[in-house]
Design a protein around this motif. Structure first.
Motif, PDB file in Angstrom:
ATOM      1  N   LYS A 195      34.039 119.104  56.216  1.00  0.00           N
ATOM      2  CA  LYS A 195      33.862 120.556  56.271  1.00  0.00           C
ATOM      3  C   LYS A 195      33.391 120.954  57.663  1.00  0.00           C
ATOM      4  CE  LYS A 195      34.702 121.475  51.873  1.00  0.00           C
ATOM      5  NZ  LYS A 195      35.829 122.331  51.433  1.00  0.00           N
ATOM      6  N   LEU A 196      34.062 121.936  58.293  1.00  0.00           N
ATOM      7  CA  LEU A 196      33.756 122.300  59.671  1.00  0.00           C
ATOM      8  C   LEU A 196      32.760 123.455  59.742  1.00  0.00           C
ATOM      9  CD1 LEU A 196      37.268 122.048  61.380  1.00  0.00           C
ATOM     10  CD2 LEU A 196      35.433 120.348  61.303  1.00  0.00           C
ATOM     11  N   LEU A 197      31.868 123.374  60.727  1.00  0.00           N
ATOM     12  CA  LEU A 197      30.840 124.385  60.942  1.00  0.00           C
ATOM     13  C   LEU A 197      31.141 125.171  62.205  1.00  0.00           C
ATOM     14  CD1 LEU A 197      27.823 122.027  60.225  1.00  0.00           C
ATOM     15  CD2 LEU A 197      28.673 123.800  58.685  1.00  0.00           C
ATOM     16  N   LEU A 198      30.489 126.327  62.347  1.00  0.00           N
ATOM     17  CA  LEU A 198      30.634 127.176  63.524  1.00  0.00           C
ATOM     18  C   LEU A 198      29.261 127.654  63.964  1.00  0.00           C
ATOM     19  CD1 LEU A 198      33.656 129.404  62.398  1.00  0.00           C
ATOM     20  CD2 LEU A 198      33.730 127.494  63.993  1.00  0.00           C
ATOM     21  N   GLY A 199      29.107 127.898  65.286  1.00  0.00           N
ATOM     22  CA  GLY A 199      27.909 128.552  65.783  1.00  0.00           C
ATOM     23  C   GLY A 199      26.840 127.603  66.300  1.00  0.00           C
ATOM     24  N   HIS A 200      25.606 128.148  66.384  1.00  0.00           N
ATOM     25  CA  HIS A 200      24.455 127.421  66.907  1.00  0.00           C
ATOM     26  C   HIS A 200      23.270 127.605  65.960  1.00  0.00           C
ATOM     27  CE1 HIS A 200      27.038 128.281  70.356  1.00  0.00           C
ATOM     28  NE2 HIS A 200      26.482 127.246  70.963  1.00  0.00           N
ATOM     29  N   ILE A 201      22.423 126.596  65.886  1.00  0.00           N
ATOM     30  CA  ILE A 201      21.226 126.666  65.044  1.00  0.00           C
ATOM     31  C   ILE A 201      20.032 126.213  65.876  1.00  0.00           C
ATOM     32  CG2 ILE A 201      20.082 125.842  62.953  1.00  0.00           C
ATOM     33  CD1 ILE A 201      22.819 125.280  61.759  1.00  0.00           C
TER      34      ILE A 201
ATOM     35  N   ILE B  69      32.022 124.228  78.136  1.00  0.00           N
ATOM     36  CA  ILE B  69      31.482 122.907  78.441  1.00  0.00           C
ATOM     37  C   ILE B  69      29.963 122.861  78.294  1.00  0.00           C
ATOM     38  CG2 ILE B  69      31.176 123.285  80.922  1.00  0.00           C
ATOM     39  CD1 ILE B  69      32.662 120.119  79.317  1.00  0.00           C
ATOM     40  N   ASP B  70      29.285 124.007  78.457  1.00  0.00           N
ATOM     41  CA  ASP B  70      27.816 124.029  78.376  1.00  0.00           C
ATOM     42  C   ASP B  70      27.299 123.664  76.989  1.00  0.00           C
ATOM     43  OD1 ASP B  70      27.504 124.689  81.007  1.00  0.00           O
ATOM     44  OD2 ASP B  70      27.340 126.838  80.663  1.00  0.00           O
ATOM     45  N   ARG B  71      28.153 123.749  75.990  1.00  0.00           N
ATOM     46  CA  ARG B  71      27.686 123.469  74.630  1.00  0.00           C
ATOM     47  C   ARG B  71      27.282 122.003  74.453  1.00  0.00           C
ATOM     48  NH1 ARG B  71      31.528 121.740  70.638  1.00  0.00           N
ATOM     49  NH2 ARG B  71      33.578 121.235  71.456  1.00  0.00           N
ATOM     50  N   TYR B  72      27.752 121.130  75.355  1.00  0.00           N
ATOM     51  CA  TYR B  72      27.407 119.720  75.234  1.00  0.00           C
ATOM     52  C   TYR B  72      25.957 119.434  75.623  1.00  0.00           C
ATOM     53  CZ  TYR B  72      32.295 118.770  74.340  1.00  0.00           C
ATOM     54  OH  TYR B  72      33.544 118.753  73.768  1.00  0.00           O
ATOM     55  N   ILE B  73      25.299 120.426  76.241  1.00  0.00           N
ATOM     56  CA  ILE B  73      23.874 120.232  76.548  1.00  0.00           C
ATOM     57  C   ILE B  73      23.011 121.248  75.798  1.00  0.00           C
ATOM     58  CG2 ILE B  73      24.272 119.150  78.784  1.00  0.00           C
ATOM     59  CD1 ILE B  73      23.545 121.863  80.075  1.00  0.00           C
ATOM     60  N   ASP B  74      23.537 121.812  74.705  1.00  0.00           N
ATOM     61  CA  ASP B  74      22.721 122.703  73.879  1.00  0.00           C
ATOM     62  C   ASP B  74      21.492 121.978  73.336  1.00  0.00           C
ATOM     63  OD1 ASP B  74      24.078 125.022  74.231  1.00  0.00           O
ATOM     64  OD2 ASP B  74      25.188 124.962  72.358  1.00  0.00           O
ATOM     65  N   TRP B  75      21.616 120.669  73.104  1.00  0.00           N
ATOM     66  CA  TRP B  75      20.467 119.895  72.620  1.00  0.00           C
ATOM     67  C   TRP B  75      19.311 119.974  73.609  1.00  0.00           C
ATOM     68  CZ3 TRP B  75      18.529 115.986  75.611  1.00  0.00           C
ATOM     69  CH2 TRP B  75      19.375 115.440  76.591  1.00  0.00           C
ATOM     70  N   LYS B  76      19.636 120.003  74.896  1.00  0.00           N
ATOM     71  CA  LYS B  76      18.611 120.092  75.935  1.00  0.00           C
ATOM     72  C   LYS B  76      17.938 121.455  75.940  1.00  0.00           C
ATOM     73  CE  LYS B  76      18.560 120.317  80.993  1.00  0.00           C
ATOM     74  NZ  LYS B  76      18.640 121.766  81.054  1.00  0.00           N
ATOM     75  N   GLU B  77      18.692 122.489  75.564  1.00  0.00           N
ATOM     76  CA  GLU B  77      18.168 123.847  75.566  1.00  0.00           C
ATOM     77  C   GLU B  77      17.516 124.234  74.245  1.00  0.00           C
ATOM     78  OE1 GLU B  77      18.175 125.318  78.392  1.00  0.00           O
ATOM     79  OE2 GLU B  77      19.383 123.742  79.317  1.00  0.00           O
TER      80      GLU B  77
ATOM     81  N   TYR C  23      18.994 123.782  70.903  1.00  0.00           N
ATOM     82  CA  TYR C  23      19.905 124.250  69.852  1.00  0.00           C
ATOM     83  C   TYR C  23      20.786 123.111  69.350  1.00  0.00           C
ATOM     84  CZ  TYR C  23      18.718 129.029  71.166  1.00  0.00           C
ATOM     85  OH  TYR C  23      18.031 130.196  71.409  1.00  0.00           O
ATOM     86  N   PHE C  24      21.168 123.212  68.092  1.00  0.00           N
ATOM     87  CA  PHE C  24      22.259 122.398  67.568  1.00  0.00           C
ATOM     88  C   PHE C  24      23.543 123.179  67.826  1.00  0.00           C
ATOM     89  CE2 PHE C  24      18.823 121.171  64.514  1.00  0.00           C
ATOM     90  CZ  PHE C  24      18.787 119.806  64.799  1.00  0.00           C
ATOM     91  N   ASP C  25      24.464 122.600  68.566  1.00  0.00           N
ATOM     92  CA  ASP C  25      25.777 123.218  68.718  1.00  0.00           C
ATOM     93  C   ASP C  25      26.685 122.643  67.635  1.00  0.00           C
ATOM     94  OD1 ASP C  25      28.078 124.526  69.833  1.00  0.00           O
ATOM     95  OD2 ASP C  25      28.652 122.565  70.624  1.00  0.00           O
ATOM     96  N   VAL C  26      27.014 123.454  66.643  1.00  0.00           N
ATOM     97  CA  VAL C  26      27.826 122.970  65.518  1.00  0.00           C
ATOM     98  C   VAL C  26      29.238 123.541  65.558  1.00  0.00           C
ATOM     99  CG1 VAL C  26      25.810 122.604  64.066  1.00  0.00           C
ATOM    100  CG2 VAL C  26      26.960 124.820  64.005  1.00  0.00           C
ATOM    101  N   GLU C  27      29.610 124.112  66.694  1.00  0.00           N
ATOM    102  CA  GLU C  27      30.934 124.711  66.832  1.00  0.00           C
ATOM    103  C   GLU C  27      32.014 123.644  66.668  1.00  0.00           C
ATOM    104  OE1 GLU C  27      33.114 128.220  67.253  1.00  0.00           O
ATOM    105  OE2 GLU C  27      30.942 128.028  67.372  1.00  0.00           O
ATOM    106  N   GLY C  28      32.790 123.740  65.570  1.00  0.00           N
ATOM    107  CA  GLY C  28      33.853 122.782  65.324  1.00  0.00           C
ATOM    108  C   GLY C  28      33.360 121.417  64.877  1.00  0.00           C
TER     109      GLY C  28
END
Length: 372
Positions: free
Chosen positions: A333-339, A291-299, A301-306
């Motif tokens: 096209k689906l992406l994975l990971g963080h940028i 669930i934390d990936r939904y606030i990666d923008w705040k930290e 990062y781009f969360d591109v998982e799925g």
């Protein structure tokens, strides 16, 4: 436009001599008598003041903006206010080369006060304070804006915080709740809450809502949108009204698919009750172990998982302030990971190119991504 503010700072904090105060007030009159004053003229006026006043020992860089110095503040930031109030939120800049598209270094956040004057919060440094009648807004050491010196009586004015493409900004509301506002978003709220705490959100923001009172005495907290209203019970959640998704990290919230106005002062019917770890998206309630990936923008990062490349292009447009268009055959096209968000756009696209055979180019001030 660069202006030496030492004289104006001393005047605002009451540290000027009588001679200095007379000179500054004479400058106010000259500025106010010429509403169309140019940058060069304004610099010249301040330069003449510098020559007439013997410099004193400088103190730490701290600007105190008071109602006494309101004319001074309007003159210093008048150009910023004019640009904001006469240009659209999504201002288009002409880009010469795609390599010129850098990661944003400013928040691009503007605070619209009750008198409809807008101030660029990037100009407010740590330790600065914006003072007005009945309240003050200060920037803390961590960069968060906080309301202080609140008047307890009288009708509370409403403020609007708006962001363009950029880093976003965080603000602490009068009840102690903190809100991180993402790029290209807007939140409207009263300077001081009443019995029902409520804000109006457009775009995306992360909330950490403070608890007030106990049990039935707890003041309700509502986040209102055009199509949806969230009732909060002391919690941490991310609300993205751009793609109509709500992610609950902690606590409990209730959702209603009935949009409501900020001025309605009414609670909402609880259509859906969410528990921690759940996401409401596409009118469906699902669990997400990450669930934390939904606030990666705040930290940062781009969360591109799925995330699809088409969806990611919207994220890139939001962050870099340039339209990014993906060819139809690449949309799903689906992406994975963080940028890391601190990378320039070319560096981000080079990472994507290592996963999919893409090429990118700048055409008509738009970034085009096609299949290679």
């Amino acid at each position: 436009m660069k202006i030496e503010k030492d004289i104006l700072q001393r005047y605002a904090s009451g540290q000027c001599t009588m001679e200095e105060s007379n000179l500054v007030e004479a400058w106010f009159e000259e500025v106010e008598s010429n509403a169309s004053i140019s940058d060069e003229k304004l610099d010249a006026i301040v330069a003449r003041l510098d020559k007439k006043i013997v410099p004193k020992t400088k103190k730490p860089d701290r600007i105190i903006w008071t109602t006494l110095a309101a004319a001074c503040l309007c003159a210093v930031v008048g150009i910023v206010m004019y640009q904001y109030t006469t240009e659209p939120l999504a201002q288009v800049n002409v880009i010469a080369d795609i390599s010129d598209i850098k990661a944003p270094t400013t928040s691009q956040a503007f605070l619209v006060l009750e008198d409809q004057k807008a101030y660029n919060l990037d100009d407010v440094k740590v330790g600065d304070t914006l003072r007005a009648s009945g309240y003050a807004l200060a920037r803390a050491e961590d960069g968060e804006f906080q309301y202080v010196d609140m008047r307890e009586t009288g009708e509370a004015p409403y403020h609007t915080l708006r962001t363009k493409a950029g880093r976003g900004v965080s603000i602490k509301l009068s009840d102690g709740s903190s809100v991180w506002v993402n790029a290209n978003s807007e939140i409207r709220y009263p300077v001081r809450f009443a019995a029902v705490r409520e804000v109006k959100l457009s775009g995306e923001a992360y909330f950490e809502v403070a608890k007030t009172g106990q049990g039935k005495e707890a003041a309700p907290f509502l986040v209102r949108g055009d199509r949806q209203t969230i009732q909060v019970f002391g919690t941490k959640f991310n609300a993205n009204y751009q793609d109509n998704s709500i992610a609950l990290l902690e606590g409990k919230i209730a959702l209603s698919n009935q949009g409501s106005s900020l001025e309605s002062k009414t609670l909402v019917p609880q259509a859906v009750v969410m528990q921690p770890g759940q996401v409401y998206v596409g009118e469906k309630l699902v669990s997400d172990p990450n669930i934390d990936r939904y606030i990666d923008w705040k930290e940062g990062y781009f969360d591109v998982e799925g995330m699809s490349l088409g969806e990611f292009s919207k994220e890139l447009s939001n962050w870099y302030g340039v339209e990014v268009e993906v060819a139809a055959e690449l949309q799903n096209k689906l992406l994975l990971g963080h940028i890391n968000r601190q990378k320039d756009l070319v560096d981000v696209l080079d990472i994507v190119a290592k996963v999919f055979p893409i090429r990118y180019m700048l055409k008509d001030n738009k970034v085009m991504i096609t299949e290679r």
